[in-house]
Design a protein around this motif. Structure first.
Motif, PDB file in Angstrom:
ATOM      1  N   GLU A   1       0.832  -1.204   0.000  1.00  0.00           N
ATOM      2  CA  GLU A   1       0.000   0.000   0.000  1.00  0.00           C
ATOM      3  C   GLU A   1       0.869   1.258   0.000  1.00  0.00           C
ATOM      4  OE1 GLU A   1      -2.539  -0.284   3.351  1.00  0.00           O
ATOM      5  OE2 GLU A   1      -3.763  -1.921   2.521  1.00  0.00           O
ATOM      6  N   GLU A   2       1.953   1.207   0.773  1.00  0.00           N
ATOM      7  CA  GLU A   2       2.847   2.370   0.797  1.00  0.00           C
ATOM      8  C   GLU A   2       3.491   2.589  -0.559  1.00  0.00           C
ATOM      9  OE1 GLU A   2       6.907   3.884   3.062  1.00  0.00           O
ATOM     10  OE2 GLU A   2       5.576   2.447   4.059  1.00  0.00           O
TER      11      GLU A   2
ATOM     12  N   GLU B   1      17.815  25.413  -0.670  1.00  0.00           N
ATOM     13  CA  GLU B   1      17.014  26.510  -1.212  1.00  0.00           C
ATOM     14  C   GLU B   1      15.933  26.984  -0.261  1.00  0.00           C
ATOM     15  OE1 GLU B   1      17.565  28.134  -3.822  1.00  0.00           O
ATOM     16  OE2 GLU B   1      18.965  26.912  -4.953  1.00  0.00           O
ATOM     17  N   GLY B   2      15.565  26.158   0.712  1.00  0.00           N
ATOM     18  CA  GLY B   2      14.499  26.572   1.615  1.00  0.00           C
ATOM     19  C   GLY B   2      14.181  25.464   2.610  1.00  0.00           C
ATOM     20  N   VAL B   3      13.061  25.646   3.314  1.00  0.00           N
ATOM     21  CA  VAL B   3      12.598  24.667   4.296  1.00  0.00           C
ATOM     22  C   VAL B   3      11.090  24.504   4.130  1.00  0.00           C
ATOM     23  CG1 VAL B   3      12.314  24.132   6.736  1.00  0.00           C
ATOM     24  CG2 VAL B   3      14.399  25.237   5.961  1.00  0.00           C
ATOM     25  N   LEU B   4      10.648  23.253   4.015  1.00  0.00           N
ATOM     26  CA  LEU B   4       9.220  22.955   3.967  1.00  0.00           C
ATOM     27  C   LEU B   4       8.778  22.522   5.360  1.00  0.00           C
ATOM     28  CD1 LEU B   4       6.510  22.342   2.543  1.00  0.00           C
ATOM     29  CD2 LEU B   4       7.406  20.050   2.061  1.00  0.00           C
ATOM     30  N   VAL B   5       7.754  23.176   5.880  1.00  0.00           N
ATOM     31  CA  VAL B   5       7.186  22.796   7.176  1.00  0.00           C
ATOM     32  C   VAL B   5       5.764  22.317   6.938  1.00  0.00           C
ATOM     33  CG1 VAL B   5       6.642  23.525   9.517  1.00  0.00           C
ATOM     34  CG2 VAL B   5       8.610  24.515   8.347  1.00  0.00           C
ATOM     35  N   PHE B   6       5.495  21.099   7.397  1.00  0.00           N
ATOM     36  CA  PHE B   6       4.168  20.493   7.227  1.00  0.00           C
ATOM     37  C   PHE B   6       3.600  20.172   8.600  1.00  0.00           C
ATOM     38  CE2 PHE B   6       1.620  16.605   7.143  1.00  0.00           C
ATOM     39  CZ  PHE B   6       0.615  16.979   6.260  1.00  0.00           C
ATOM     40  N   GLY B   7       2.299  20.397   8.774  1.00  0.00           N
ATOM     41  CA  GLY B   7       1.697  20.146  10.073  1.00  0.00           C
ATOM     42  C   GLY B   7       0.300  19.564   9.976  1.00  0.00           C
ATOM     43  N   GLN B   8      -0.081  18.871  11.051  1.00  0.00           N
ATOM     44  CA  GLN B   8      -1.414  18.306  11.200  1.00  0.00           C
ATOM     45  C   GLN B   8      -1.879  18.570  12.627  1.00  0.00           C
ATOM     46  OE1 GLN B   8      -3.533  17.078   9.185  1.00  0.00           O
ATOM     47  NE2 GLN B   8      -2.707  15.603   7.729  1.00  0.00           N
ATOM     48  N   ASN B   9      -3.197  18.485  12.852  1.00  0.00           N
ATOM     49  CA  ASN B   9      -3.718  18.614  14.216  1.00  0.00           C
ATOM     50  C   ASN B   9      -3.783  17.251  14.903  1.00  0.00           C
ATOM     51  OD1 ASN B   9      -5.757  17.464  12.780  1.00  0.00           O
ATOM     52  ND2 ASN B   9      -7.264  19.094  13.153  1.00  0.00           N
ATOM     53  N   ARG B  10      -2.973  16.318  14.421  1.00  0.00           N
ATOM     54  CA  ARG B  10      -2.863  14.974  14.980  1.00  0.00           C
ATOM     55  C   ARG B  10      -1.450  14.473  14.700  1.00  0.00           C
ATOM     56  NH1 ARG B  10      -2.488  12.336  10.367  1.00  0.00           N
ATOM     57  NH2 ARG B  10      -3.767  12.933   8.567  1.00  0.00           N
ATOM     58  N   ARG B  11      -1.174  13.246  15.128  1.00  0.00           N
ATOM     59  CA  ARG B  11       0.098  12.634  14.776  1.00  0.00           C
ATOM     60  C   ARG B  11       0.179  12.422  13.263  1.00  0.00           C
ATOM     61  NH1 ARG B  11       3.380  10.102  18.529  1.00  0.00           N
ATOM     62  NH2 ARG B  11       2.636  10.152  20.681  1.00  0.00           N
ATOM     63  N   LEU B  12       1.398  12.494  12.727  1.00  0.00           N
ATOM     64  CA  LEU B  12       1.564  12.275  11.293  1.00  0.00           C
ATOM     65  C   LEU B  12       1.484  10.787  10.988  1.00  0.00           C
ATOM     66  CD1 LEU B  12       4.491  14.722  10.424  1.00  0.00           C
ATOM     67  CD2 LEU B  12       2.037  15.170  10.609  1.00  0.00           C
ATOM     68  N   GLY B  13       0.756  10.464   9.907  1.00  0.00           N
ATOM     69  CA  GLY B  13       0.625   9.080   9.480  1.00  0.00           C
ATOM     70  C   GLY B  13       1.537   8.765   8.306  1.00  0.00           C
TER      71      GLY B  13
ATOM     72  N   ILE C   1       4.825  10.180   3.309  1.00  0.00           N
ATOM     73  CA  ILE C   1       5.071   9.936   1.891  1.00  0.00           C
ATOM     74  C   ILE C   1       4.904  11.224   1.085  1.00  0.00           C
ATOM     75  CG2 ILE C   1       4.177   8.772  -0.165  1.00  0.00           C
ATOM     76  CD1 ILE C   1       3.432   6.414   1.684  1.00  0.00           C
ATOM     77  N   VAL C   2       3.826  11.932   1.346  1.00  0.00           N
ATOM     78  CA  VAL C   2       3.550  13.165   0.613  1.00  0.00           C
ATOM     79  C   VAL C   2       4.637  14.209   0.874  1.00  0.00           C
ATOM     80  CG1 VAL C   2       1.963  15.117   0.414  1.00  0.00           C
ATOM     81  CG2 VAL C   2       1.062  12.783   0.533  1.00  0.00           C
ATOM     82  N   VAL C   3       5.023  14.377   2.132  1.00  0.00           N
ATOM     83  CA  VAL C   3       6.053  15.364   2.466  1.00  0.00           C
ATOM     84  C   VAL C   3       7.378  15.014   1.807  1.00  0.00           C
ATOM     85  CG1 VAL C   3       7.432  16.321   4.346  1.00  0.00           C
ATOM     86  CG2 VAL C   3       4.966  16.077   4.625  1.00  0.00           C
ATOM     87  N   ARG C   4       7.730  13.739   1.826  1.00  0.00           N
ATOM     88  CA  ARG C   4       8.999  13.323   1.230  1.00  0.00           C
ATOM     89  C   ARG C   4       9.052  13.643  -0.263  1.00  0.00           C
ATOM     90  NH1 ARG C   4       8.928   8.498   3.041  1.00  0.00           N
ATOM     91  NH2 ARG C   4       8.202   7.374   1.196  1.00  0.00           N
ATOM     92  N   HIS C   5       7.975  13.310  -0.980  1.00  0.00           N
ATOM     93  CA  HIS C   5       7.957  13.566  -2.416  1.00  0.00           C
ATOM     94  C   HIS C   5       7.810  15.054  -2.725  1.00  0.00           C
ATOM     95  CE1 HIS C   5       8.015   9.526  -4.192  1.00  0.00           C
ATOM     96  NE2 HIS C   5       7.457   9.152  -3.057  1.00  0.00           N
ATOM     97  N   ALA C   6       7.042  15.757  -1.914  1.00  0.00           N
ATOM     98  CA  ALA C   6       6.894  17.201  -2.120  1.00  0.00           C
ATOM     99  C   ALA C   6       8.227  17.905  -1.950  1.00  0.00           C
ATOM    100  CB  ALA C   6       5.864  17.768  -1.150  1.00  0.00           C
ATOM    101  N   THR C   7       9.029  17.462  -0.991  1.00  0.00           N
ATOM    102  CA  THR C   7      10.336  18.069  -0.779  1.00  0.00           C
ATOM    103  C   THR C   7      11.217  17.916  -2.014  1.00  0.00           C
ATOM    104  OG1 THR C   7      10.195  17.608   1.591  1.00  0.00           O
ATOM    105  CG2 THR C   7      12.374  18.071   0.697  1.00  0.00           C
ATOM    106  N   THR C   8      11.186  16.733  -2.619  1.00  0.00           N
ATOM    107  CA  THR C   8      11.978  16.496  -3.832  1.00  0.00           C
ATOM    108  C   THR C   8      11.506  17.377  -4.986  1.00  0.00           C
ATOM    109  OG1 THR C   8      12.356  14.201  -3.171  1.00  0.00           O
ATOM    110  CG2 THR C   8      12.724  14.749  -5.474  1.00  0.00           C
TER     111      THR C   8
END
Length: 519
Positions: free
Chosen positions: A130-131, A231-243, A248-255
C-alpha cells in the motif's frame, strides 16, 4: 503496521487480550520468539515477543522483573503461550501490565506461534505494498504538476489536498515562498513556525529534518535541497500525529520543490548576472548618464526615484563562489525588506547593492545585524548618500570610502564618516582632482612607473604612521632604513620637507584624491 488490537480481533487465531487494553493500539514492527529469562539485549523495540514462560518459573519476583525489562526495551506487547508451563498468564505479569498499559495476549495451546508470525508478516507486506502504491500515486500527481509548469504554491495546494494538513515553504531568511492548508485546518503564524525551527536545519551541514509534537498536533520541517545547495525549508503540520500517507507526501513534495526552486534559482541567477553587470558599470562610471538611466529603468529603477549604494565587506567570504553565494543571500534579504528596487553585484572583492529605501542607514544596520552572525561571519557595511540614479557612482564611492575612513571595529559607516574623502568628493570635479594629484604627486608617480621604486606607497605609509619610521616600515613590510631612504628620495624629487606638517597635509590630501580617482 498492524496493531496488537488488530491481531486479537482480526486474525481469527482465538487470541485473548488479558492485560493492557489501553496500550493495545501499539504497532507491531516484527514478531520474535524467545524463552530467555532476559531477552531485552536482543530486542530493538516494536516487537511482539512470544514465549511459553519457560524462563519464568522463579515466581512473582522473577516474572515482575521480566516484564520491567520488556517495557524498558520498548516491546510492543507480549504473547504468552498457555498450556505448556502455565494454564493462565501469571498475575505477577497481568497486574503491573495493566498499570503500565502494556498489552499481554493469551495464546491458546492449539494456536502455533508461527501462525501469529505469518499473520503479522502478511499484514506488514500489505502495508508495504500500500505504501509503494501510495508512493507511486503521490509521485505521479506531484510530477504532473512539474510537467504542467506549476509553481511551489500549486505543489503545496496538492499537499494540503492529499493530507488535509497545512504546509509552508520558507526561504532561508524566513520569508514565505508559498503556503497552503486543507479544509478545517488552522495554519499557525508564519513567524512562530519559523522561530520553532532549529538553526541547524537552515544550514547545509545540518540535519535534513526536524519534528515537533504537541497537544495541538504535529509538525515536521524538511530541508529543500537542489543538489548540494539548500534553497528553503518545507514545514508540514497536522492537528494529529503524522501518518504514513503524510510522510510519503512530504517526502515527495520536498523532492519536487527542490527541482522547482532549482529552476527558479537558475532564472534568478541569470537575471542577477545581467543586472549585476549594469550595476557594476554604473558604479565604475563607464556608462554615459542617458544610457545609465535607460538601463537602470529596465531593471526596476525609475529615473525620478532616489537610490542608495551599499557596500559590504564580508570577512570570511573569499573567492568567486563564496562571494556569489553571499551576494545571493544579500539579494534575497534585501528583496524582502525593500519596497522599491533592489539589485546586487559582486564588484571586485566586495558585494555592492543599489536599493530604493526611505531609511537606508537603518536598513544597513539591520542588514549588518542579520549577516554579521557567527554563522555568516563578520561583515562591515558602508552606506552612500541617496542620489538620483544617474549619480549612483557618487553614492557608491561615498559608501566605499566611508568604510575606509573608519576603523575596522565600526561595522556600519555612512556619509558622516567620510572626513577628507567627503571634502574632496563634494568640492572637486574629476578633472580638478586629476590636476591636483599631478601637481603634487606627479614626480613620484613618474619615478614609480620608470623604476618601480614604490615612492608613492612609501610616502603614504610614512604619513599614515604620523612620521614614525618603525610603524610606517611595518605597514609596508620593509626595514625602517629602506623607508627612510625612499622618503628622502621623494623629498628630493618634490622639493619638499616632509617633516613640515603643511607639506605632509598636502601630500596626504593628494593621496586621498588618488584613491578616489583609482576607483
Amino acid at each position: 503496521m498492524p496493531a496488537i488490537s488488530d491481531l486479537v480481533v482480526r486474525s481469527g487465531l482465538d487470541l485473548i487480550l488479558v492485560a493492557g487494553e489501553r496500550g493495545s493500539g501499539a504497532s507491531i514492527r516484527w514478531v520474535h520468539t524467545s524463552e530467555l529469562p532476559d531477552p531485552a539485549p536482543w530486542l530493538s523495540g516494536g516487537e511482539l515477543l512470544l514465549t511459553t514462560g519457560m524462563g519464568l518459573y522463579g515466581g512473582p519476583e522473577v516474572q515482575g522483573e521480566y516484564l520491567r525489562r520488556l517495557i524498558s526495551a520498548r516491546v510492543a506487547g507480549l504473547g504468552f503461550g498457555l498450556g505448556f508451563g502455565f494454564d493462565t498468564v501469571p498475575e505477577a505479569l497481568v497486574a503491573p501490565a495493566n498499570r503500565c498499559d502494556f498489552p499481554i495476549i493469551g495464546v491458546p495451546y492449539k494456536t502455533p506461534f508461527i501462525a501469529i508470525s505469518e499473520w503479522v508478516s502478511a499484514r506488514l507486506a500489505e502495508d508495504s505494498l500500500e505504501e509503494a502504491q501510495a508512493t507511486v500515486s503521490v509521485h505521479e500527481r506531484l510530477a504532473g504538476l512539474v510537467a504542467a509548469g506549476s509553481g511551489p504554491a500549486d505543489v503545496l495546494e496538492e499537499v494540503a489536498a492529499l493530507t488535509g494538513g497545512w504546509a509552508i515553504l520558507f526561504d532561508l531568511r524566513g520569508g514565505v515562498i508559498a503556503r497552503a492548508q486543507g479544509p478545517h485546518t488552522v495554519v499557525p503564524d508564519d513567524r512562530k513556525v519559523f522561530a520553532t525551527l532549529p538553526q541547524a536545519l537552515l544550514e547545509v551541514q545540518g540535519p535534513a529534518a526536524s519534528s515537533e509534537l504537541s497537544p495541538q498536533g504535529a509538525q515536521v520541517g524538511t530541508a529543500v535541497m537542489a543538489g548540494t545547495r539548500q534553497e528553503g525549508v518545507l514545514v508540514f503540520g497536522q492537528n494529529r500525529r503524522l501518518g504514513p500517507q503524510d510522510r510519503i507526501v512530504v517526502r515527495h513534495a520536498t523532492t519536487v520543490l527542490g527541482l522547482l526552486l532549482s529552476s527558479r534559482r537558475a532564472v534568478i541567477d541569470a537575471q542577477r548576472r545581467v543586472t549585476g553587470d549594469i550595476i557594476s558599470e554604473g558604479f565604475s562610471g563607464r556608462l554615459a548618464r542617458g544610457e545609465l538611466e535607460r538601463r537602470l529603468e529596465l531593471v526596476g529603477f525609475p529615473p525620478g526615484a532616489e537610490v542608495t549604494a551599499l557596500v559590504l565587506e564580508p570577512k570570511d567570504a573569499t573567492g568567486d563562489d563564496a562571494l556569489d553565494g553571499y551576494a545571493a543571500g544579500v539579494d534575497d534579504w534585501l528583496g524582502l525588506h525593500c519596497a522599491g528596487g533592489v539589485r546586487t553585484a559582486v564588484f571586485g572583492e566586495r558585494i555592492t547593492a543599489l536599493v530604493q529605501h526611505e531609511t537606508p542607514h537603518i536598513l544597513a544596520e539591520t542588514l549588518q545585524a542579520e549577516f554579521g552572525t557567527a554563522r555568516q561571519g563578520e561583515v562591515r557595511v558602508g552606506v552612500g548618500e541617496s542620489v538620483a540614479p544617474r549619480s549612483m557612482r557618487r553614492s557608491y564611492l561615498g559608501a566605499l570610502f566611508a568604510l575606509r575612513a573608519t576603523p575596522d571595529e565600526r561595522l556600519v559607516a555612512g556619509p558622516r564618516d567620510l572626513g577628507s574623502y567627503g571634502f574632496l568628493m563634494s568640492t572637486q570635479s574629476r578633472p580638478a582632482l586629476e590636476s591636483f594629484v599631478r601637481s603634487v604627486l606627479g614626480p613620484l608617480v613618474t619615478r614609480d612607473l620608470e623604476r618601480a621604486s614604490d615612492l608613492v606607497s612609501s610616502v603614504g605609509a610614512y604619513i599614515e604612521a604620523g612620521g614614525r619610521w618603525e610603524a610606517g616600515a611595518a605597514a609596508l613590510g620593509v626595514h625602517r632604513h629602506t623607508l627612510r631612504y625612499r622618503v628622502r628620495q621623494a623629498e628630493e624629487l618634490l622639493g619638499r620637507d616632509l617633516t613640515v606638517a603643511e607639506n605632509r597635509l598636502e601630500l596626504w590630501l593628494a593621496l586621498k584624491a588618488q584613491e578616489i580617482l583609482n576607483e
